[in-house]
Scaffold this active site. Structure first.
Site, PDB file in Angstrom:
ATOM      1  N   ASN A   1      10.979  59.102  36.126  1.00  7.66           N
ATOM      2  CA  ASN A   1      10.646  58.306  37.309  1.00  7.66           C
ATOM      3  C   ASN A   1       9.136  58.158  37.473  1.00  7.66           C
ATOM      4  OD1 ASN A   1      10.727  61.150  37.917  1.00  7.66           O
ATOM      5  ND2 ASN A   1      10.671  60.676  40.102  1.00  7.66           N
ATOM      6  N   MET A   2       8.744  57.072  38.142  1.00 13.28           N
ATOM      7  CA  MET A   2       7.326  56.741  38.293  1.00 13.28           C
ATOM      8  C   MET A   2       7.083  56.183  39.696  1.00 13.28           C
ATOM      9  SD  MET A   2       5.062  54.193  35.839  1.00 13.28           S
ATOM     10  CE  MET A   2       6.018  52.723  36.241  1.00 13.28           C
ATOM     11  N   GLU A   3       6.131  56.788  40.410  1.00 12.29           N
ATOM     12  CA  GLU A   3       5.777  56.368  41.772  1.00 12.29           C
ATOM     13  C   GLU A   3       4.283  56.068  41.843  1.00 12.29           C
ATOM     14  OE1 GLU A   3       8.947  59.702  43.518  1.00 12.29           O
ATOM     15  OE2 GLU A   3       6.799  59.886  43.904  1.00 12.29           O
TER      16      GLU A   3
ATOM     17  N   CYS B   1      21.846  56.624  41.194  1.00 10.62           N
ATOM     18  CA  CYS B   1      21.941  55.983  42.504  1.00 10.62           C
ATOM     19  C   CYS B   1      22.518  54.575  42.335  1.00 10.62           C
ATOM     20  CB  CYS B   1      20.571  55.919  43.176  1.00 10.62           C
ATOM     21  SG  CYS B   1      19.402  54.801  42.356  1.00 10.62           S
TER      22      CYS B   1
ATOM     23  N   GLU C   1      16.229  56.166  35.000  1.00 14.34           N
ATOM     24  CA  GLU C   1      17.130  55.365  34.170  1.00 14.34           C
ATOM     25  C   GLU C   1      16.458  54.064  33.737  1.00 14.34           C
ATOM     26  OE1 GLU C   1      19.873  57.331  37.310  1.00 14.34           O
ATOM     27  OE2 GLU C   1      17.758  56.837  37.068  1.00 14.34           O
TER      28      GLU C   1
END
Length: 295
Positions: A89-91, A129, A104
């Site tokens: 994941n990347m924020e 999700c 994903e």
């Protein structure tokens, strides 16, 4: 990155860490495992296919960039070639949450940009999700795609997404990851823009027709490409900048290394990525120059 790998190695079963360390600590490791490497690890560890993929998840999660949630998620997809691709994941600090990339999406776009035309399975830390289930439903291999979670039986995507809504409901036959070349070309002699056009020709945008691509160049001289991945449900669509940033992180580079960016998109598109691309890059570094071209 090396310290994260070392921490994951310290927590892994000894048989895995001993044989995996030379692979992932190598300077040329590119967040993927070839069929040969994976098969060797299966023999060396005595694990089953599913067990080994789950055991590798902490190494995928090592690529996570999550300054907001501090929730580190890894994913591993297997392309039709048999190669396994990591994702995480990347924020982004200072940017609205809609720009976030799920693990994903990261692993899938990693495989896509490396040339895969479909996936056989995906392994993830946590149940996907709804956003990601919908994103995966756009794939060329969605009907056959299998999902593996820790300590659970492998299931197909549509077991998690029954009565799904997808491209066919909108009369679309094309699918994400299908082989395609849109035939765009430019007379612009800028090398980075030429690479952005290369990414554009692989993009998937049957709903807005905003075929688009991004190219990022870093201080190392390396260039990372991102193609737009549109989705029938619209919101799960993955912008080309995010796809390029994923490739950059999975190559072991940092956002601070970005020197320049180029965005190209179709003038026939019903939307534009220009404003979001500029604002996201500005949040990373306001000094990054962004070249733009509409074809």
């Amino acid at each position: 990155m090396k310290s994260r790998f070392e921490n994951a190695l310290a927590s892994a079963p000894e048989s895995l860490s001993r044989h995996l360390a030379p692979i992932i600590l190598a300077a040329d490791f590119d967040a993927s495992l070839s069929t040969v490497q994976f098969d060797e690890l299966l023999k060396q560890t005595g694990m089953t296919d599913n067990q080994l993929r789950v055991a590798l998840l902490p190494f995928a999660a090592a690529y996570s960039y999550a300054p907001i949630s501090e929730f580190y998620v890894g994913a591993i997809v297997r392309g039709l070639s048999g190669t396994l691709y990591f994702g995480a994941n990347m924020e982004f600090d200072g940017v609205q949450l809609g720009q976030t990339v799920h693990a994903e999406q990261s692993a899938i776009s990693h495989a896509w940009m490396k040339g895969e035309q479909g996936l056989s399975d995906i392994t993830i830390n946590f149940s996907p999700c709804g956003h990601c289930r919908q994103f995966m439903n756009e794939l060329s291999s969605a009907k056959e795609l299998k999902i593996q979670l820790p300590e659970r039986e492998e299931k197909k995507l549509h077991d998690y997404l029954p009565d799904s809504f997808g491209p066919s409901d909108l009369g679309i036959e094309s699918a994400l990851m299908s082989q395609v070349h849109h035939g765009f070309a430019t007379e612009d002699d800028d090398a980075l823009m030429q690479r952005a056009v290369e990414a554009m020709n692989r993009s998937h945008a049957p709903y807005t027709h905003n075929l688009s691509g991004v190219a990022l160049q870093t201080e190392s001289g390396r260039v990372y490409l991102g193609a737009y991945a549109e989705n029938a449900a619209f919101n799960p669509s993955l912008p080309p900048l995010q796809v390029a940033l994923i490739q950059l992180l999975l190559a072991g580079e940092r956002f601070e290394n970005i020197q320049s960016a180029a965005l190209v998109e179709s003038h026939k598109g019903k939307i534009s990525h220009l404003a979001c691309t500029q604002s996201t890059l500005e949040a990373l570094n306001p000094d990054i120059p962004v070249s733009y071209l509409s074809l």
